[in-house]
Design a protein around this motif. Structure first.
Motif, PDB file in Angstrom:
ATOM      1  N   ALA A 289       0.838  -1.209   0.000  1.00 31.15           N
ATOM      2  CA  ALA A 289       0.000   0.000   0.000  1.00 31.15           C
ATOM      3  C   ALA A 289       0.868   1.253   0.000  1.00 31.15           C
ATOM      4  CB  ALA A 289      -0.934  -0.016   1.201  1.00 31.15           C
TER       5      ALA A 289
ATOM      6  N   LEU B   7       0.933   4.165  -3.010  1.00 33.43           N
ATOM      7  CA  LEU B   7       0.603   5.557  -2.698  1.00 33.43           C
ATOM      8  C   LEU B   7       1.483   6.519  -3.486  1.00 33.43           C
ATOM      9  CD1 LEU B   7      -1.264   7.265  -0.925  1.00 33.43           C
ATOM     10  CD2 LEU B   7       0.487   7.218   0.863  1.00 33.43           C
TER      11      LEU B   7
ATOM     12  N   ILE C 213      -4.271   1.718   1.960  1.00 32.80           N
ATOM     13  CA  ILE C 213      -3.802   2.937   1.297  1.00 32.80           C
ATOM     14  C   ILE C 213      -4.332   4.139   2.070  1.00 32.80           C
ATOM     15  CG2 ILE C 213      -3.875   4.309  -0.826  1.00 32.80           C
ATOM     16  CD1 ILE C 213      -4.148   1.720  -2.398  1.00 32.80           C
TER      17      ILE C 213
ATOM     18  N   ALA D  24      -7.148   5.681  -3.334  1.00 27.05           N
ATOM     19  CA  ALA D  24      -7.662   4.307  -3.312  1.00 27.05           C
ATOM     20  C   ALA D  24      -8.950   4.197  -4.117  1.00 27.05           C
ATOM     21  CB  ALA D  24      -7.903   3.857  -1.871  1.00 27.05           C
TER      22      ALA D  24
END
Length: 451
Positions: free
Chosen positions: A87, A91, A117, A123
């Motif tokens: 995640a 990002l 995220i 997301a």
């Protein structure tokens, strides 16, 4: 700038630093190295070493490294990263690249990674992109772009652009939308700088703008961007709303993948494989066309068996059979390769009759030149008379014409039926032309020599 060069010594040095956990030395060594070059390094490392390096470097660099890795290597590395670590990498990526990586994850991990995220808007955009087919404009596009409302004045427009540009790696175009987010046009940076700050965007924007729909095929997007030399193109949904943009780097990947696929089809490989795939994968990709080649060869055997009487009377025909088969295959592949290339570039247009006449004329010229060479060759061989030389020449010219027509029209027919015409440049066209060529050769020989 000195080009990066991957060497055995460099890999061994990095492996030694990883083994000794010399993190500072590793960071110093790779600090100024481009992420694409780091991806080359990671591809050469063992899995534990590659994972160690990915975890060591900053996410703003390793996120881009992940997008450049070989797909199999990336898959193995992702298995060794936690959902939180993945995640964190996503990002730092544009939404299109992040969606591509998430799509490769096992289904049970996708939701976990997305929920980790931190930027929920990011997301949400990724989830939206996952809805589209990967080979469509929606599957290629990124959500990051700069757009302004037609009702804003220039001053408000500039302020909003500054805020939006923070999330955009590169600003290719400024798009103009209405209150319903429908695409209206584009804004020239020159006009923006030379216009009064009180002027409304609706008075200066350019209404003409090329765009694609989210459901358009990736290949069609590539054709549009190539034709109009676009660095980026906006993407709209079914209601005409601006939902994303596609940049040239994504289209280059599409063109490369399509070229690799067509090359493999032309070589008689039915599915995408790589040199380091396992034996079973390579066998499944190659065997179908090899079976087709075997059937074609057996077909030629039965044809020759049907002219056994001719071979007994004119044994010389047997020695010219490979020549006829080779010419049929070569001419067919040449013709089909040109047509397939034309179809890919969208330049095969106009009347089929005109194309037919053009191919016949070209085949007559080439066939005549080669036939004359065969007749000249016959004069230097005592056992072959003028009549036999003419038989070979006429047969070869006829085979060349037929092979050229098959090589031209088979790709066109396949394309009209939605089948990749690249199939027609490989064993398919070679095998079919071999069969037609040998049959035509013996049939015309029978007519001319009278057996």
């Amino acid at each position: 700038m000195t080009p990066f060069k991957l060497s055995k010594e460099l890999i061994e040095h990095i492996e030694q630093l990883i083994e000794n956990k010399s993190n500072t030395a590793l960071l110093d060594l790779l600090g100024e190295v481009h992420y694409a070059d780091i991806a080359e390094i990671v591809d050469e490392l063992d899995l534990p070493e590659a994972t160690y390096l990915i975890k060591l470097l900053d996410s703003d660099k390793t996120s881009d490294v992940l997008t450049e890795l070989d797909e199999d290597v990336r898959e193995r590395i992702l298995k060794n990263l936690s959902n939180e670590e993945i995640a964190g990498e996503l990002l730092e990526l544009d939404t299109d690249d992040a969606a591509d990586i998430i799509a490769e994850l096992p289904e049970e991990r996708v939701q976990e990674v997305i929920s980790n995220i931190e930027d929920k808007e990011h997301a949400k955009d990724i989830v939206e992109l996952l809805r589209y087919d990967e080979n469509s404009a929606g599957g290629l596009m990124a959500k990051e772009l700069v757009k302004v409302n037609e009702n804003w004045n220039v001053l408000t427009c500039v302020k909003e652009m500054r805020a939006q540009a923070e999330n955009v790696t590169r600003v290719h175009s400024i798009y103009v939308v209405d209150d319903d987010d429908k695409l209206k046009g584009r804004l020239s940076l020159k006009d923006l700088l030379t216009t009064s700050t009180k002027t409304q965007v609706s008075e200066v924007y350019i209404p003409k703008v090329d765009y694609v729909n989210v459901h358009d095929k990736a290949e069609d997007v590539a054709k549009v961007m190539s034709k109009y030399d676009l660095e980026a193109i906006p993407v709209i949904d079914e209601m005409g709303r601006l939902v994303g943009r596609i940049t040239i780097d994504d289209i280059v990947d599409v063109i490369k993948e399509e070229a690799e696929k067509d090359y493999q089809l032309a070589a008689g490989i039915t599915q995408e494989v790589e040199a380091d795939d396992n034996i079973w994968q390579l066998t499944r990709a190659r065997l179908p066309w090899l079976v087709l080649g075997l059937l074609g060869g057996l077909g030629s055997v039965f044809i020759m068996e049907g002219f056994e009487e001719a071979l007994n009377e004119y044994k010389e025909l047997f020695f010219f059979t490979p020549l006829i088969a080779a010419m049929a295959g070569n001419v067919g592949v040449q013709s089909s390769a040109i047509i397939v290339q034309g179809l890919a570039n969208d330049v095969v247009k106009g009347s089929l009759l005109n194309r037919l006449l053009k191919e016949v004329g070209l085949s007559l010229i080439n066939g005549s030149a080669l036939a004359i060479l065969v007749i000249i060759f016959g004069f230097f061989i005592d056992d072959i008379g003028l009549r036999f030389s003419l038989t070979i020449a006429v047969s070869m010219m006829s085979v060349i014409i037929v092979a050229a027509l098959i090589g031209t029209f088979v790709p066109i027919i396949l394309d009209k039926r939605g089948i990749d015409p690249a199939i027609a440049t490989g064993p398919f066209i070679t095998t079919s032309n071999d069969i037609f060529g040998i049959f035509l050769f013996f049939y015309l020989a029978k007519l001319i020599l009278g057996f």
